[in-house]
Design a protein around this motif. Sequence first.
Motif, short mmCIF file in Angstrom:
data_model
loop_
_atom_site.label_atom_id
_atom_site.label_comp_id
_atom_site.label_asym_id
_atom_site.label_seq_id
_atom_site.Cartn_x
_atom_site.Cartn_y
_atom_site.Cartn_z
N ALA A 12 66.31 -42.55 31.32
CA ALA A 12 66.70 -43.12 32.61
C ALA A 12 66.48 -44.63 32.62
CB ALA A 12 65.93 -42.46 33.73
N ARG A 13 65.41 -45.09 31.99
CA ARG A 13 65.14 -46.53 31.95
C ARG A 13 66.25 -47.28 31.23
NH1 ARG A 13 60.24 -46.88 28.87
NH2 ARG A 13 60.20 -44.66 28.87
N LYS A 14 66.72 -46.72 30.14
CA LYS A 14 67.77 -47.39 29.38
C LYS A 14 69.04 -47.50 30.20
CE LYS A 14 66.03 -46.02 24.88
NZ LYS A 14 66.21 -45.15 23.74
N ALA A 15 69.38 -46.46 30.90
CA ALA A 15 70.60 -46.47 31.71
C ALA A 15 70.47 -47.47 32.86
CB ALA A 15 70.90 -45.08 32.24
N ALA A 16 69.30 -47.53 33.48
CA ALA A 16 69.09 -48.40 34.62
C ALA A 16 69.03 -49.87 34.22
CB ALA A 16 67.82 -48.01 35.36
N SER A 17 68.53 -50.12 33.02
CA SER A 17 68.35 -51.51 32.61
C SER A 17 69.48 -52.02 31.73
CB SER A 17 67.02 -51.66 31.87
OG SER A 17 67.06 -50.95 30.65
N ALA A 18 70.56 -51.27 31.65
CA ALA A 18 71.69 -51.70 30.83
C ALA A 18 72.23 -53.03 31.36
CB ALA A 18 72.79 -50.65 30.83
N LYS A 19 72.56 -53.91 30.43
CA LYS A 19 73.05 -55.23 30.83
C LYS A 19 74.42 -55.11 31.46
CE LYS A 19 70.69 -58.31 27.68
NZ LYS A 19 70.86 -59.36 26.69
N VAL A 20 74.62 -55.87 32.47
CA VAL A 20 75.92 -55.94 33.11
C VAL A 20 76.66 -57.12 32.49
CG1 VAL A 20 77.14 -56.29 35.28
CG2 VAL A 20 75.01 -54.98 35.24
N ALA A 21 77.86 -56.87 32.02
CA ALA A 21 78.63 -57.93 31.39
C ALA A 21 79.02 -58.97 32.44
CB ALA A 21 79.88 -57.36 30.73
N SER A 22 78.75 -60.22 32.13
CA SER A 22 79.12 -61.27 33.06
C SER A 22 80.23 -62.11 32.44
CB SER A 22 77.91 -62.15 33.37
OG SER A 22 77.42 -62.76 32.21
N LYS A 23 81.08 -62.61 33.28
CA LYS A 23 82.18 -63.45 32.80
C LYS A 23 81.66 -64.85 32.53
CE LYS A 23 86.13 -61.12 34.50
NZ LYS A 23 87.55 -61.32 34.59
N VAL A 24 82.21 -65.45 31.50
CA VAL A 24 81.83 -66.80 31.11
C VAL A 24 82.97 -67.73 31.51
CG1 VAL A 24 81.24 -68.27 29.16
CG2 VAL A 24 80.49 -65.90 29.19
N ALA A 25 82.62 -68.86 32.06
CA ALA A 25 83.63 -69.83 32.48
C ALA A 25 84.37 -70.38 31.27
CB ALA A 25 82.98 -70.98 33.24
N ALA A 26 85.65 -70.61 31.44
CA ALA A 26 86.47 -71.16 30.36
C ALA A 26 86.06 -72.61 30.10
CB ALA A 26 87.94 -71.09 30.74
N LYS A 27 86.03 -72.99 28.83
CA LYS A 27 85.68 -74.37 28.45
C LYS A 27 86.89 -75.15 27.98
CE LYS A 27 80.99 -73.30 26.98
NZ LYS A 27 80.05 -73.30 25.88
N TYR A 28 87.95 -74.43 27.54
CA TYR A 28 89.11 -75.10 26.97
C TYR A 28 90.39 -74.53 27.59
CZ TYR A 28 85.51 -76.13 23.54
OH TYR A 28 84.35 -76.53 22.95
N ARG A 29 91.39 -75.41 27.78
CA ARG A 29 92.68 -75.00 28.33
C ARG A 29 93.80 -75.60 27.50
NH1 ARG A 29 92.15 -75.83 33.60
NH2 ARG A 29 92.01 -73.63 34.03
N ASP A 30 94.81 -74.78 27.23
CA ASP A 30 96.00 -75.25 26.52
C ASP A 30 96.92 -75.87 27.57
OD1 ASP A 30 98.19 -75.70 24.95
OD2 ASP A 30 98.61 -73.59 24.54
N PRO A 31 97.17 -77.18 27.51
CA PRO A 31 98.01 -77.81 28.53
C PRO A 31 99.45 -77.31 28.51
CG PRO A 31 97.42 -79.39 26.82
CD PRO A 31 96.68 -78.14 26.53
N ALA A 32 99.92 -76.84 27.38
CA ALA A 32 101.30 -76.38 27.28
C ALA A 32 101.51 -75.04 27.98
CB ALA A 32 101.70 -76.27 25.81
N THR A 33 100.57 -74.13 27.84
CA THR A 33 100.74 -72.78 28.40
C THR A 33 99.80 -72.47 29.55
OG1 THR A 33 99.17 -71.79 26.85
CG2 THR A 33 101.49 -71.89 26.16
N GLY A 34 98.71 -73.21 29.66
CA GLY A 34 97.72 -72.94 30.69
C GLY A 34 96.71 -71.88 30.28
N LYS A 35 96.83 -71.35 29.08
CA LYS A 35 95.88 -70.35 28.60
C LYS A 35 94.52 -71.01 28.42
CE LYS A 35 99.15 -67.34 26.29
NZ LYS A 35 99.53 -66.72 25.03
N THR A 36 93.46 -70.20 28.63
CA THR A 36 92.10 -70.73 28.52
C THR A 36 91.32 -69.97 27.46
OG1 THR A 36 91.30 -69.26 30.25
CG2 THR A 36 92.03 -71.46 30.93
N TRP A 37 90.21 -70.57 27.06
CA TRP A 37 89.31 -69.97 26.08
C TRP A 37 87.90 -70.39 26.44
CZ3 TRP A 37 87.44 -72.37 21.11
CH2 TRP A 37 86.74 -71.45 20.32
#
Length: 99
Positions: free
Chosen positions: A53-78
């Motif tokens: 039960a402890r492992k299930a309760a303490s499982a990490k929640v995936a968090s989104k990371v802010a984009a650092k790079y953007r392709d000016p031609a397409t607007g895609k980010t990384w």
Amino acid sequence: MTSSYKELLQQREALELAIVQARNNEISAAVSQVRELVAGFGLTVQDVFPGRARKAASAKVASKVAAKYRDPATGKTWTGRGKAPKWIEGRDRKPFTIA
């Protein structure tokens, strides 16, 4: 007296069906017995499965990371994590940096 191949196959099918039915019946009885014991003693998941039960309760929640790079031609980010996309791969990253 020996049985024919077809008779043996039929016997095997009947036996396999009987095995599945017997297993299902025994599982059902075991689950009922376990539920009675858990309810009778007021057991929790932690009591029955310590550490689980402890492992299930303490499982990490995936968090989104802010984009650092953007392709000016397409607007895609990384984000800068993982394999670099083709539009930035092998190039200077400064011009793609998001301010």
